[in-house]
Design a protein around this motif. Structure first.
Motif, mmCIF file in Angstrom:
data_model
loop_
_atom_site.group_PDB
_atom_site.id
_atom_site.type_symbol
_atom_site.label_atom_id
_atom_site.label_comp_id
_atom_site.label_asym_id
_atom_site.label_seq_id
_atom_site.Cartn_x
_atom_site.Cartn_y
_atom_site.Cartn_z
ATOM 1 N N PRO A 5 1.213 -1.062 0.122
ATOM 2 C CA PRO A 5 -0.121 0.418 -0.031
ATOM 3 C C PRO A 5 0.555 1.558 -0.474
ATOM 4 O O PRO A 5 0.022 2.273 -0.246
ATOM 5 N N PHE A 6 2.590 1.273 0.096
ATOM 6 C CA PHE A 6 2.939 2.406 0.235
ATOM 7 C C PHE A 6 4.040 2.022 -0.945
ATOM 8 O O PHE A 6 4.468 1.858 -1.319
ATOM 9 N N TYR A 7 4.082 3.593 -2.322
ATOM 10 C CA TYR A 7 4.245 3.078 -2.983
ATOM 11 C C TYR A 7 5.316 4.413 -3.101
ATOM 12 O O TYR A 7 4.594 5.388 -3.635
ATOM 13 N N LEU A 8 6.631 4.429 -3.029
ATOM 14 C CA LEU A 8 7.210 5.272 -2.986
ATOM 15 C C LEU A 8 7.904 5.565 -4.810
ATOM 16 O O LEU A 8 8.045 4.694 -4.523
ATOM 17 N N LEU A 152 -4.935 -1.141 -7.702
ATOM 18 C CA LEU A 152 -5.407 0.172 -8.405
ATOM 19 C C LEU A 152 -4.050 1.121 -7.360
ATOM 20 O O LEU A 152 -4.587 0.790 -6.335
ATOM 21 N N VAL A 153 -3.604 2.130 -7.948
ATOM 22 C CA VAL A 153 -2.807 2.949 -7.879
ATOM 23 C C VAL A 153 -3.303 4.550 -7.526
ATOM 24 O O VAL A 153 -3.757 4.529 -8.427
ATOM 25 N N ALA A 154 -3.706 5.091 -6.696
ATOM 26 C CA ALA A 154 -4.018 6.415 -6.574
ATOM 27 C C ALA A 154 -2.604 6.993 -6.359
ATOM 28 O O ALA A 154 -1.625 7.132 -5.132
ATOM 29 N N ILE A 155 -2.651 8.479 -7.171
ATOM 30 C CA ILE A 155 -1.163 9.120 -6.893
ATOM 31 C C ILE A 155 -1.553 10.436 -7.057
ATOM 32 O O ILE A 155 -2.058 10.666 -7.909
ATOM 33 N N GLY A 156 -0.685 11.655 -6.350
ATOM 34 C CA GLY A 156 -0.727 12.968 -7.535
ATOM 35 C C GLY A 156 -1.341 13.372 -5.294
ATOM 36 O O GLY A 156 -2.678 13.634 -5.094
ATOM 37 N N GLY A 157 -0.588 14.839 -5.066
ATOM 38 C CA GLY A 157 -1.028 15.251 -3.630
ATOM 39 C C GLY A 157 -1.198 14.233 -2.182
ATOM 40 O O GLY A 157 -1.900 14.810 -1.506
ATOM 41 N N LEU A 158 -1.232 13.468 -2.922
ATOM 42 C CA LEU A 158 -0.939 12.093 -1.003
ATOM 43 C C LEU A 158 -0.158 12.679 -0.370
ATOM 44 O O LEU A 158 0.643 13.424 -0.460
ATOM 45 N N ASN A 159 -0.179 12.794 0.880
ATOM 46 C CA ASN A 159 -0.490 12.608 2.143
ATOM 47 C C ASN A 159 -0.520 11.928 3.738
ATOM 48 O O ASN A 159 -2.084 11.048 3.070
ATOM 49 N N PRO A 160 -0.149 11.954 4.510
ATOM 50 C CA PRO A 160 -0.479 10.825 5.741
ATOM 51 C C PRO A 160 -2.000 11.066 6.543
ATOM 52 O O PRO A 160 -2.572 10.321 6.289
ATOM 53 N N ASP A 161 -2.251 12.387 5.619
ATOM 54 C CA ASP A 161 -3.756 13.111 6.328
ATOM 55 C C ASP A 161 -5.012 12.115 5.329
ATOM 56 O O ASP A 161 -5.945 12.293 5.972
ATOM 57 N N ARG A 162 -4.313 12.641 4.297
ATOM 58 C CA ARG A 162 -5.831 11.724 2.702
ATOM 59 C C ARG A 162 -5.521 10.550 2.746
ATOM 60 O O ARG A 162 -6.201 9.725 1.962
ATOM 61 N N LEU A 163 -4.668 9.381 3.489
ATOM 62 C CA LEU A 163 -4.721 8.363 3.744
ATOM 63 C C LEU A 163 -6.123 7.237 4.021
ATOM 64 O O LEU A 163 -6.168 6.370 2.605
ATOM 65 N N ALA A 171 -8.370 2.609 -3.447
ATOM 66 C CA ALA A 171 -6.942 2.354 -3.993
ATOM 67 C C ALA A 171 -6.337 1.371 -3.257
ATOM 68 O O ALA A 171 -6.711 0.613 -2.180
ATOM 69 N N ASP A 172 -5.440 0.469 -4.117
ATOM 70 C CA ASP A 172 -4.908 -1.044 -3.757
ATOM 71 C C ASP A 172 -3.898 -0.354 -3.185
ATOM 72 O O ASP A 172 -2.540 -1.070 -1.718
ATOM 73 N N SER A 173 -2.666 0.298 -3.645
ATOM 74 C CA SER A 173 -1.607 1.106 -2.714
ATOM 75 C C SER A 173 -1.785 3.093 -3.109
ATOM 76 O O SER A 173 -2.373 3.808 -4.238
ATOM 77 N N ALA A 174 -0.970 3.727 -2.877
ATOM 78 C CA ALA A 174 -0.651 4.945 -2.549
ATOM 79 C C ALA A 174 1.004 5.894 -2.941
ATOM 80 O O ALA A 174 1.665 4.963 -1.989
ATOM 81 N N ALA A 175 0.484 6.381 -4.287
ATOM 82 C CA ALA A 175 2.059 6.825 -4.512
ATOM 83 C C ALA A 175 2.343 8.493 -3.854
ATOM 84 O O ALA A 175 1.466 8.739 -3.408
ATOM 85 N N VAL A 176 3.596 8.170 -3.607
ATOM 86 C CA VAL A 176 4.278 9.481 -3.001
ATOM 87 C C VAL A 176 5.369 9.655 -3.523
ATOM 88 O O VAL A 176 6.769 8.790 -3.863
ATOM 89 N N VAL A 177 5.807 10.945 -3.996
ATOM 90 C CA VAL A 177 6.230 11.723 -4.434
ATOM 91 C C VAL A 177 7.129 12.424 -3.212
ATOM 92 O O VAL A 177 7.931 12.210 -2.731
ATOM 93 N N THR A 178 6.878 14.030 -3.659
ATOM 94 C CA THR A 178 6.960 15.672 -2.610
ATOM 95 C C THR A 178 6.845 14.947 -1.760
ATOM 96 O O THR A 178 7.168 15.746 -0.774
ATOM 97 N N ASP A 179 5.449 14.784 -1.083
ATOM 98 C CA ASP A 179 5.787 14.659 0.178
ATOM 99 C C ASP A 179 6.861 13.981 1.098
ATOM 100 O O ASP A 179 6.993 14.195 1.705
ATOM 101 N N ILE A 180 7.566 13.576 0.639
ATOM 102 C CA ILE A 180 8.741 12.315 1.163
ATOM 103 C C ILE A 180 10.168 13.048 0.717
ATOM 104 O O ILE A 180 10.354 13.849 1.524
ATOM 105 N N THR A 181 9.909 13.377 -0.820
ATOM 106 C CA THR A 181 11.622 13.898 -1.400
ATOM 107 C C THR A 181 11.654 15.612 -1.357
ATOM 108 O O THR A 181 12.902 15.709 -0.627
#
Length: 201
Positions: A5-8, A152-163, A171-181
């Motif tokens: 569920p956590f897709y970095l 199904l992977v959800a991506i875009g503007g996600l953060n822990p509060d929105r999960l 969604a089966d997995s939540a993809a994250v980029v900038t919230d971490i990097t």
């Protein structure tokens, strides 16, 4: 297949070296502009690090290099899909993830029989300029009905509060980029994501 569920998503093997040892189990190496020799070195390093930590590596776009380097998963955007040799990708035994942003792209993606479908942007995102408005969690539910049983992977503007809302919508997995990097403490934020997604493992 089941996705973590956590897709970095990161843009260098250095990020993989920093964050995968914290417990990341699904990561995409997404490098847009680099010459082949540099890309090959990044993919090779990323593959070794992921193997060491039992993490699934997904290579974005560069399917030829992924095949040559013995990787087992690629992700393609719609433009890359048009130019990709799907038969060669499948013959090499690679799994395939595909991006979608609207109904026509979903139709195109489903015809390719992918191993997962990504939908975005769910929320406003700063990663790149998008011609699509934020989809919202309601679109996740629609996509889930259309693609199931494909993950199904959800991506875009996600953060822990929105999960919670993202997973509740299907969604089966939540993809994250900038919230971490772009976070002041990427390691702490990564641990927060891992903890927050634990209940969906």
């Amino acid at each position: 297949m089941k996705l973590d569920p956590f897709y970095l998503i990161v843009d260098s093997a250095d990020w993989i070296e920093r964050l995968v040892p914290l417990g990341v189990k699904l990561i995409q190496l997404r490098i847009k502009t680099m010459e082949d020799s540099g890309l090959r070195a990044e993919i090779r390093k990323a593959k070794a690090l992921c193997a060491e930590h039992q993490c699934q590596l997904i290579v974005n776009d560069h399917w030829r290099l992924a095949i040559e380097e013995g990787c087992d998963f690629v992700h393609l955007g719609q433009e890359d899909l048009q130019n990709a040799d799907l038969a060669r990708i499948r013959t090499a035994g690679l799994k395939l993830g595909l991006s979608t942003h609207d109904h026509l792209e979903l139709q195109t993606a489903m015809a390719a029989e992918p191993d997962y479908i990504a939908l975005g942007p769910i929320y406003p995102t700063i990663l790149k300029k998008m011609k699509w408005a934020p989809q919202g969690v309601e679109r996740i539910s629609e996509w889930e009905r259309r693609v199931a049983p494909i993950p199904l992977v959800a991506i875009g503007g996600l953060n822990p509060d929105r999960l919670d809302g993202v997973f509740a919508a299907g969604a089966d997995s939540a993809a994250v980029v900038t919230d971490i990097t772009l976070n002041a403490d990427p390691e702490a934020r990564t641990r927060e994501w891992i903890g927050k997604t634990e209940r969906w493992r």
